[in-house]
Each structure stands twice: as C-alpha cells, then as structure tokens.
Enzyme design. Structure first.
Site, PDB file in Angstrom:
ATOM      1  N   ASP A 195      -0.899 -27.362 -36.640  1.00 51.78           N
ATOM      2  CA  ASP A 195      -0.222 -27.001 -37.882  1.00 51.78           C
ATOM      3  C   ASP A 195      -0.857 -27.646 -39.115  1.00 51.78           C
ATOM      4  OD1 ASP A 195       1.765 -25.312 -36.885  1.00 51.78           O
ATOM      5  OD2 ASP A 195       3.078 -26.979 -36.375  1.00 51.78           O
ATOM      6  N   ASP A 249       0.656 -13.154 -32.242  1.00 50.16           N
ATOM      7  CA  ASP A 249       0.304 -14.509 -31.794  1.00 50.16           C
ATOM      8  C   ASP A 249      -0.565 -14.460 -30.537  1.00 50.16           C
ATOM      9  OD1 ASP A 249       2.369 -16.686 -33.248  1.00 50.16           O
ATOM     10  OD2 ASP A 249       3.195 -14.675 -33.072  1.00 50.16           O
ATOM     11  N   ILE A 272      -0.923 -17.729 -35.150  1.00 48.27           N
ATOM     12  CA  ILE A 272      -0.169 -17.320 -36.336  1.00 48.27           C
ATOM     13  C   ILE A 272       0.717 -18.490 -36.727  1.00 48.27           C
ATOM     14  CG2 ILE A 272       1.595 -15.814 -37.315  1.00 48.27           C
ATOM     15  CD1 ILE A 272       0.543 -13.529 -35.713  1.00 48.27           C
ATOM     16  N   ASP A 320      -3.822 -22.456 -34.125  1.00 50.23           N
ATOM     17  CA  ASP A 320      -2.508 -21.833 -34.300  1.00 50.23           C
ATOM     18  C   ASP A 320      -2.776 -20.371 -34.611  1.00 50.23           C
ATOM     19  OD1 ASP A 320       0.063 -21.037 -34.834  1.00 50.23           O
ATOM     20  OD2 ASP A 320       0.579 -22.844 -35.946  1.00 50.23           O
TER      21      ASP A 320
END
Length: 363
Positions: free
Chosen positions: A299, A45, A136, A134
C-alpha cells in the site's frame, strides 16, 4: 548505485497492461466477491495480479513477489466464483496477448493463470530482491468509479529501489479537474484520464500517459514548493474511507498548521501521486482506534519512492522512515506522513501535538 533500467521497462509495461485491463473492466461490468477480512476483491484485482506476475516471472524468474491477492477463491466450485474465474482467464489473456512488448504468442491455461496469481505469496524480508504488488489499490474506489491505482515496487535488501504506479482515473494534466468522486459515467466518457508514475532510486520521478506506447514519453514531476512561511495555503490529501485514516485528527493538524483549504479525498496511492506532481501537498494516513492496524507494504512502497524522488519526504507519524524490510507489513511504523521535504518536520510536529491532545501520543 545499481541501474534498474531493465526492471523499470518491464515494470512499466506490466503496470500498463494491467491498468488497461482494469479500465476495460470499468467500461463493462465489475464482478466481485468479499474476502474473509470483509474487504472486496474484483475480477480486476485478480486479472491485474496475474498479468503483472506473469510478466515479472518471464523476465526475473528468481525474484520473489509480495502480492495482496491469492487464487484460493478462484479454485472454488461455487457457481459465482467459477463464473468470475472464467472472466479472469479471458481478461488476463486479452491483456497479455495485446500488441506491444511482452505480447504472448499463445494464451495461458487456467492452471498457469492461477499459479501466476499465487506467485505473490512471498513473506518479505531484509535480504535479496522482491517485488511488492497491489493489483488494485483502492478497490472500493474502483467499484464506484473513483480513484484507484495499480502499484508495483522493487525492494532490494529491504530498500525500495523502483516504483511504478498506474492511475487510470487521474487526469494526464495535473491542472485538469479530477472526475467527480464516484461518477462512473464521467470516467467512462473522458479521454484525458490515465497516468503512469515512475521513480527509480536516485533518478527522479516521472509521469507518462497510460495509453502512450513508448517509455521515452516520461515527463519529470516535482512536489509543489511549499515553504514554511506559506504552509497555510497547502492542501491535504486524505482517504475517502474514514476507517483508513483519522479525519478528525487530520482536522486538528490542519488547525495547528493554519491550513484552511478543504481536504482532497480520494482512494489509493493516487494520493502519493498527487503530492509527487504538485496537485496536492500533504498526505496523512494516521492511526485509527487503538492503532493496532499494521499497514501493508504494497500500500505504500511505490508511492513512498515516487514522492521521495519528486522532492518530498515520507515517514511514519513520528518522523521515522518506513521500514519495508520486516515482512508483509510496516509493523515497525504507525501512520504515514508525506509532504514537501522543506515542511515535513513542521507537519510531523503538528501530528505530535494533535495525537498528544487526543491522548494518543503513544501511537
């Protein structure tokens, strides 16, 4: 309509480099820690966010970024976090110095990498240009070798104009069998995995192999034609985590629509990608509990545009467009429904009936 050709080229390269680094992490070992909200964050991330933010800052220095992560934990003196930070520094520089477009001439310093991660602190809004990232999406899926996605979108004046998504564990050929959920050994062994999905407003949706070196290798994708008459043959895409979407409600919706096919469960915006290219038909993410959770814009922004440009329609549970103009969350929306445009209204009606039957029609 503006031409976002340069933005698309830069975004594809940024997502490609970040996705390849996450693949390397999967092939070796995944270091992680738990954030204050109890969700996991990994070396992948942090590395992916730093790589993408550094590339965006190089080309679009005035643009703001709404990112999921920050570097606070990496500034800790805790030994485990210091060790994780050192891994991040190595991975970021490896990703940015690899041969290809945007190759760095010299490594970034620790300070530069932490600052790159922290560029994702924009609070969003209705005016101007901003990217939402995002690094990950689906970290739990990433940790167990399931589906995850590196998701980047450009939002201009509150509207998503460009979406790029890397899905390192999806097969390039949509007809190929997906890796067994959580089978990390299979993911490591297969060489037919890794796809980048791309959509620009009004230009259609495309995919290309993650390992391709040229952005000209874009293949158009379309949602699968599902007419209202054969809706019963459709399949749902749902989250693996029951806490992310109400699977019991989804089952009622399937009953109302006459759908008997088993749901396909996977993490991340890879569900959007599956609907967009036709190896899934309906993506449902409906409120759980009291419905107080607010979806995050990172998301959904990239996946929403990719499905829309592929011939689908995306809305909240009441059929309203997703509103990306009011900050870091979709606080004006509850739930998400994505389906082929021709059947979207029928799905929304089934959602309404199911929620009312549960006494949750107010959501």
């Amino acid at each position: 309509m503006s031409d976002y050709r340069k933005e698309q080229e830069v975004a594809i390269e940024a997502v490609r480099r970040a996705s390849l680094i996450t693949q390397k992490v999967l092939q070796t070992s995944i270091s992680s820690l738990t954030k204050s909200d109890k969700s996991p964050v990994t070396v992948g991330d942090f590395s992916a966010q730093a790589i993408i933010n550094a590339i965006l800052a190089k080309h679009f220095s005035d643009d703001k970024i709404v990112g999921e992560e920050d570097a606070d934990d990496l500034r800790s003196k805790d030994a485990d976090k210091v060790a994780l930070k050192e891994k991040v520094i190595g991975l970021v520089n490896e990703g940015l110095m690899a041969e290809g477009a945007d190759q760095l001439e010299k490594p970034l310093s620790e300070t530069e990498i932490l600052e790159a991660i922290d560029k994702g602190n924009c609070q969003g809004g209705v005016k101007g240009r901003m990217w939402t990232l995002d690094p990950i999406d689906g970290t739990k899926g990433f940790l167990r070798g399931g589906q995850y996605a590196v998701c980047l979108a450009l939002i201009v004046d509150g509207e998503v104009r460009l979406g790029v998504m890397g899905c390192p564990n999806l097969p390039i050929d949509k007809s190929a069998k997906k890796p067994q959920e959580g089978n990390l050994d299979e993911v490591k062994q297969r060489d037919d995995l890794g796809v980048i999905f791309v959509a620009s407003e009004g230009k259609g949706a495309f995919q290309r192999p993650l390992h391709a070196t040229s952005s000209t290798q874009l293949t158009p994708i379309k949602t699968r034609e599902i007419t209202p008459e054969i809706l019963s043959k459709a399949s749902f895409c749902e989250s693996v985590e029951a806490g992310h979407s109400s699977q019991g409600t989804n089952a009622k919706i399937a009953e109302f629509l006459g759908i008997s096919s088993p749901s396909v469960r996977m993490d991340s915006q890879a569900k959007y990608a599956s609907v967009a290219r036709g190896d899934g038909d309906i993506y449902l993410r409906l409120p759980v509990g009291d419905g107080s959770y607010q979806e995050k814009i990172w998301d959904h922004a990239a996946g929403c545009l990719i499905v829309t440009e592929a011939g689908g329609k995306v809305s909240d549970a009441k059929g309203r467009p997703l509103d990306f103009s009011i900050g870091r969350t979709l606080k004006n929306n509850k739930g998400v429904v994505a389906a082929h445009a021709s059947v979207h209204a029928k799905v929304i009606e089934a959602v309404r009936k199911a929620l009312e039957e549960e006494g949750r029609g107010h959501l």
